[in-house]
Design a protein around this motif. Structure first.
Motif, mmCIF file in Angstrom:
data_model
loop_
_atom_site.group_PDB
_atom_site.id
_atom_site.type_symbol
_atom_site.label_atom_id
_atom_site.label_comp_id
_atom_site.label_asym_id
_atom_site.label_seq_id
_atom_site.Cartn_x
_atom_site.Cartn_y
_atom_site.Cartn_z
ATOM 1 N N ASN A 194 19.576 -6.363 -7.064
ATOM 2 C CA ASN A 194 18.657 -5.260 -7.360
ATOM 3 C C ASN A 194 19.282 -3.915 -6.996
ATOM 4 N N ILE A 195 19.969 -3.874 -5.850
ATOM 5 C CA ILE A 195 20.637 -2.640 -5.424
ATOM 6 C C ILE A 195 21.738 -2.271 -6.418
ATOM 7 N N GLN A 196 22.527 -3.257 -6.790
ATOM 8 C CA GLN A 196 23.656 -3.001 -7.672
ATOM 9 C C GLN A 196 23.226 -2.616 -9.081
ATOM 10 N N SER A 197 22.008 -3.014 -9.463
ATOM 11 C CA SER A 197 21.530 -2.708 -10.817
ATOM 12 C C SER A 197 20.439 -1.644 -10.819
ATOM 13 N N SER A 198 20.324 -0.889 -9.722
ATOM 14 C CA SER A 198 19.359 0.207 -9.686
ATOM 15 C C SER A 198 19.788 1.306 -10.655
ATOM 16 N N VAL A 199 18.796 1.892 -11.317
ATOM 17 C CA VAL A 199 19.055 2.943 -12.303
ATOM 18 C C VAL A 199 18.181 4.150 -11.991
ATOM 19 N N SER A 200 18.469 5.251 -12.653
ATOM 20 C CA SER A 200 17.803 6.513 -12.317
ATOM 21 C C SER A 200 16.474 6.707 -13.033
ATOM 22 N N ASP A 201 16.265 6.054 -14.195
ATOM 23 C CA ASP A 201 14.986 6.250 -14.877
ATOM 24 C C ASP A 201 13.861 5.589 -14.083
ATOM 25 N N THR A 202 12.680 6.185 -14.130
ATOM 26 C CA THR A 202 11.585 5.777 -13.253
ATOM 27 C C THR A 202 10.388 5.271 -14.051
ATOM 28 N N LEU A 203 9.419 4.764 -13.320
ATOM 29 C CA LEU A 203 8.170 4.337 -13.946
ATOM 30 C C LEU A 203 7.494 5.517 -14.628
ATOM 31 N N ALA A 204 7.577 6.705 -14.018
ATOM 32 C CA ALA A 204 6.985 7.896 -14.632
ATOM 33 C C ALA A 204 7.638 8.190 -15.978
ATOM 34 N N ASP A 205 8.957 8.003 -16.059
ATOM 35 C CA ASP A 205 9.643 8.194 -17.338
ATOM 36 C C ASP A 205 9.121 7.218 -18.380
ATOM 37 N N ASN A 206 8.888 5.990 -17.947
ATOM 38 C CA ASN A 206 8.352 4.972 -18.844
ATOM 39 C C ASN A 206 6.960 5.362 -19.352
ATOM 40 N N ILE A 207 6.100 5.847 -18.447
ATOM 41 C CA ILE A 207 4.739 6.250 -18.841
ATOM 42 C C ILE A 207 4.792 7.465 -19.769
ATOM 43 N N ASN A 208 5.619 8.421 -19.410
ATOM 44 C CA ASN A 208 5.726 9.625 -20.249
ATOM 45 C C ASN A 208 6.270 9.300 -21.632
ATOM 46 N N GLY A 209 7.007 8.219 -21.732
ATOM 47 C CA GLY A 209 7.537 7.799 -23.020
ATOM 48 C C GLY A 209 6.580 6.941 -23.817
ATOM 49 N N GLY A 210 5.336 6.858 -23.370
ATOM 50 C CA GLY A 210 4.329 6.073 -24.086
ATOM 51 C C GLY A 210 4.174 4.663 -23.581
ATOM 52 N N GLY A 211 4.864 4.328 -22.495
ATOM 53 C CA GLY A 211 4.773 2.981 -21.955
ATOM 54 C C GLY A 211 3.574 2.797 -21.040
ATOM 55 N N ALA A 212 3.538 1.653 -20.367
ATOM 56 C CA ALA A 212 2.440 1.319 -19.467
ATOM 57 C C ALA A 212 2.997 0.576 -18.265
ATOM 58 N N LEU A 213 2.144 0.287 -17.313
ATOM 59 C CA LEU A 213 2.490 -0.412 -16.073
ATOM 60 C C LEU A 213 1.975 -1.842 -16.189
ATOM 61 N N TYR A 214 2.875 -2.813 -16.112
ATOM 62 C CA TYR A 214 2.510 -4.226 -16.227
ATOM 63 C C TYR A 214 2.684 -4.904 -14.867
ATOM 64 N N TRP A 215 1.678 -5.660 -14.442
ATOM 65 C CA TRP A 215 1.742 -6.310 -13.137
ATOM 66 C C TRP A 215 1.340 -7.771 -13.253
ATOM 67 N N TRP A 216 1.778 -8.554 -12.288
ATOM 68 C CA TRP A 216 1.486 -9.988 -12.229
ATOM 69 C C TRP A 216 1.046 -10.343 -10.818
ATOM 70 N N GLU A 217 0.213 -11.368 -10.713
ATOM 71 C CA GLU A 217 -0.167 -11.904 -9.404
ATOM 72 C C GLU A 217 -0.488 -13.393 -9.553
ATOM 73 N N ALA A 218 0.129 -14.206 -8.718
ATOM 74 C CA ALA A 218 -0.117 -15.653 -8.741
ATOM 75 C C ALA A 218 -0.219 -16.146 -7.306
ATOM 76 N N GLU A 219 -1.327 -16.800 -6.980
ATOM 77 C CA GLU A 219 -1.561 -17.270 -5.617
ATOM 78 C C GLU A 219 -2.081 -18.694 -5.622
ATOM 79 N N ASP A 220 -1.657 -19.455 -4.625
ATOM 80 C CA ASP A 220 -2.203 -20.781 -4.360
ATOM 81 C C ASP A 220 -3.376 -20.602 -3.396
ATOM 82 N N GLU A 221 -4.590 -20.856 -3.871
ATOM 83 C CA GLU A 221 -5.773 -20.654 -3.041
ATOM 84 C C GLU A 221 -6.302 -21.958 -2.464
ATOM 85 N N GLY A 222 -5.413 -22.921 -2.288
ATOM 86 C CA GLY A 222 -5.779 -24.174 -1.642
ATOM 87 C C GLY A 222 -6.792 -24.965 -2.445
ATOM 88 N N GLU A 223 -7.904 -25.301 -1.825
ATOM 89 C CA GLU A 223 -8.924 -26.111 -2.485
ATOM 90 C C GLU A 223 -9.514 -25.417 -3.711
#
Length: 785
Positions: free
Chosen positions: A261-290
């Motif tokens: 991740n460090i070696q492949s870090s780049v200068s463009d940001t999430l804000a650049d993505n949003i300003n370019g018409g993009g969006a923020l995508y997120w994921w969440e997966a949890e084991d809730e036992g029973e």
């Protein structure tokens, strides 16, 4: 989006220090820190940065501590369950250095005696001119003064951390993480120690600092999880070197991904993505036992947040547009109003700060800052997922050969609340209006099943209507055989409930107990957990004359009740005629280390997922050696077949975790040991010929590769109970998970697949990826003549 913070483990010794960072230039050559004067505040030097430093190590590493330090404690070796106090470190335990890309010390930073002292609260203050720097490293020797030599690496018996941020934890995880980063730089520099600038690394650049900090955070979180699960016991280690080696080994996978991740870090940001018409995508997966698995993803844009929840039973994604005000109540200028549990992007500032607001209550806002942008091009999707907490659960379901493409981005973000937020939890009841944990009607409780629950001497009282109903006139005597304790319920446990006794006195004392329904003696009992204090306040937005009770819970309570960090501050307030329970978030509260994606990365992650392997999620360390398919003897025209779903992914996870449990490290199957021999395999006899043929009641061919035994059945003619004839093609794979050293008996796990399960009925036909996961013993009968 749910963000979690990890609590510190109680087996660590802790001390705090306030440091003002490394100068860019000319530290002196004397280097070791001076002695500590009497505590006294000191003005911060011009051009300095103030750090808060926490030093943590297991008590066992202090075994060689000098007698004078233990004299101050009035005892010798402390049990590992107790933390050594802040007085265990003095100025001579610290050293501040500048290092090169091979980790060699190039400069010792001199600290004047008057610039290091212990504060009244036990924390340490150290003042050094300069800014946070990637190559400025603080080292601590818990047993004395670090023996540092210019031109050599920092001593291996020290704990270390670079000065990346104003809050710094120095512990074994920070040491392993930073040294792993240095090792990667040494490889890049051909093994020689050079200046960071020669590798085009700006030691002052905030992006560079954030990337390395994410590495340290990831290793610390992984380490804390291993400690919590009992997989690693810090108190077992008596030297930093042995502790380091173990932590490095168990966090190697995380370190590898974070270095990438460090070696492949780049200068463009999430804000650049949003300003370019993009969006923020997120994921969440949890084991809730029973309660099963919670798998959710979402996309946040400037117009709405769309949620997708995976229906495990139905086998499909369900979409929700989260724009309805039907979630927790939040306190606004208009009083208590419903939030939507969704956010929209309301602003992107010139400095790249993104503001998101609740979809229903615009005044509830957070700032989102992109700390690190990662170019994912060519990275293995499964490997990347495996070391990211939000989606690690799903990594077994991801195609091992799938890689991210050009343009795929991941963003590490920090989210912070802008204003104080008071929540009252909300549960409207099930479809018929009944509360899920009782037979009460939600309507009878004002439309919200969640009220404060007051337990008095083991019995729940009626839902309280006033805050006074939560209070006790005086503290109960918990030492008597049958104490009469009145408390408000904070959480459920496997054995009972967590209760807070709110005492109606001038100090507003709180005594928190674990009320155990049935103890080992067969009776109920109260176990004291911690003391605290409650407050009564009237924040803006409450109706005139109303107030709420606020209670900050100690760490011990969160641990006992298995409560999340966002439940630390409990609130109680009246709404719709009943006292409700909720939580509080202070303005500025941060949650960091969150990973989100751009659209391309999100779509590639989704495409690489195959939920046909979902049975693998049910395999864990506890059940791996007993996990097996259910079997139906009469199905598939009498041939029988699996009545539960398992795939090769499930099988491989069972083998891996079961071997961990048994400690098996043998070679597995060896071809020379099988040929011209017969074995009792389960309840059947398997014969293996030297030419690769064999028989188990049906002819097969066999081979062994890397300890795995593979059998193939080709064009075997079979007849079902109905008289129908079938041609069977099948495969069977065996892996050894344990072996008796005295008898040689091998315990195996096997995975059997055949195409009859797609042909014969009654079935129904199952997916070709499914098979029968079974187990047994592999016992030699005799050598064939």
């Amino acid at each position: 989006m749910t963000f979690k913070k990890l609590a510190l483990n109680s087996v660590f010794l802790s001390s705090m220090a306030v440091l003002t960072a490394c100068d860019n230039g000319n530290g002196g050559s004397d280097g070791l820190l001076g002695s500590s004067p009497e505590p006294s505040p000191s003005s911060e030097p011009v051009g300095s940065t103030t750090f808060t430093i926490s030093v943590e190590a297991p008590d066992s590493l202090a075994g060689a501590q000098t007698a004078s330090i233990f004299d101050k404690l009035g005892q010798f070796f402390l049990p590992s369950a107790y933390a050594i106090g802040n007085d265990d470190l003095d100025a001579d335990n610290f050293v501040v250095t500048i290092v090169d890309t091979a980790g060699n010390v190039v400069e010792l930073v001199e600290i004047a005696a008057e610039n290091i002292f212990q504060n009244e609260d036990g924390t340490w203050a150290i003042q050094v001119p300069g800014d946070p720097r990637l190559d400025c490293v603080i080292a601590v020797d818990v047993n004395g003064s670090p023996q540092v030599t210019v031109g050599s690496p920092l001593p291996s018996d020290t704990l270390q951390a670079p000065t990346l941020d104003e809050d710094i934890d120095i512990d074994i995880a920070s040491t392993v993480a930073f040294q792993s980063f240095i090792e990667s730089l040494a490889e890049e520099g051909g093994g020689a120690g050079v200046g960071f600038d020669e590798l085009d690394i700006d030691v002052d650049d905030s992006t560079e600092l954030a990337a390395v900090e994410q590495l340290i955070i990831a290793v610390e979180e992984t380490f804390d999880d291993l400690v919590d699960s009992g997989a690693i016991a810090p108190e077992d280690f008596t030297s930093v070197e042995s502790f380091y080696a173990e932590v490095e080994a168990v966090t190697a996978e995380v370190i590898e991904q974070e270095i990438e991740n460090i070696q492949s870090s780049v200068s463009d940001t999430l804000a650049d993505n949003i300003n370019g018409g993009g969006a923020l995508y997120w994921w969440e997966a949890e084991d809730e036992g029973e309660d099963g698995f919670f798998i959710e993803r979402g996309v946040v844009s400037t117009s709405a947040e769309v949620l997708y929840e995976y229906d495990v039973d139905g086998g499909q994604w369900q979409m929700f547009v989260a724009d309805v005000a039907d979630d927790d109540l939040v306190l606004s200028a208009d009083g208590w109003v419903f939030s939507s549990d969704s956010v929209v992007i309301s602003n992107v500032a010139d400095d790249g700060t993104i503001t998101v607001a609740d979809g229903a209550v615009a005044s509830i806002q957070e700032t989102v800052i992109s700390e690190q942008s990662i170019d994912l091009n060519g990275r293995s999707i499964a490997d990347f997922a495996a070391t990211n907490a939000d989606i690690a659960l799903l990594s077994p379901l991801i195609d091992a050969g799938a890689n991210f493409g050009d343009g795929a981005r991941a963003y590490r973000i920090t989210a912070a609340t802008i204003t104080d937020v008071y929540h009252l939890w909300y549960e409207p009841g099930d479809d018929n209006g009944t509360c899920p944990w009782s037979e009460q009607s939600a309507a009878a409780l004002g439309g919200n099943c969640i009220t404060a629950i007051v337990n008095n001497s083991g019995q729940d009282e009626a839902a309280p209507a006033t805050l006074d109903a939560l209070l006790s006139e005086s503290a109960a005597d918990a030492t008597v055989s049958a104490p009469q304790i009145k408390g408000v319920q904070l959480a459920w446990t496997e054995q009972g409930i967590i209760l807070a006794e709110l005492v109606d006195n001038s100090a507003r004392d709180v005594n928190v107990y674990h009320y155990i329904w049935q103890s080992s003696a067969g009776t109920s009992e109260y176990e004291f957990i911690a003391a605290a204090n409650w407050q009564q306040t009237s924040p803006a937005g409450l109706p005139d004359g109303e107030s709420m009770i606020v209670l900050e819970l100690p760490d011990a309570v969160l641990e006992a009740g298995d409560m999340d960090e966002d439940e630390r501050i409990a609130i109680f307030a009246v709404h719709d005629s009943f006292v409700r329970q909720g939580s509080f978030e202070a303005a500025g509260a941060e949650e960091s280390g969150i990973t989100v994606y751009n659209e391309l990365a999100n779509n590639e992650l989704l495409a690489a997922l195959d939920f046909v392997h979902i049975s693998a999620l049910y395999v864990n360390e506890a059940n791996a050696c007993s996990f097996a398919s259910e079997w139906d003897d009469t199905a598939y025209d009498g041939f029988g077949g699996p009545a539960s779903e398992a795939t090769m992914v499930t099988f491989e996870k069972v083998v891996e975790l079961c071997r961990q449990n048994t400690g098996y490290e043998g070679a597995g199957f060896v071809a020379a040991d099988l040929q011209d021999s017969s074995f009792l395999v389960g309840n059947d006899t398997y014969s293996f010929n030297a030419d690769g043929s064999g028989d188990s009641g049906a002819p097969f061919t066999w081979s062994v590769a890397e300890g795995r035994l593979s059998l193939s059945y080709n064009d075997v003619q079979m007849q079902g109970d109905s008289g129908t004839s079938y041609t069977l093609n099948a495969s069977e794979i065996f892996e050894v998970v344990a072996q008796d050293s005295s008898t040689g008996l091998m315990e195996f796990r096997a995975f059997f697949q055949n195409d009859l399960w797609q042909q014969a009925s009654p079935g129904p036909a199952i997916d070709a990826a499914f098979g029968d996961l079974w187990s047994g013993g592999f016992e030699e009968l005799s050598a064939q003549p």
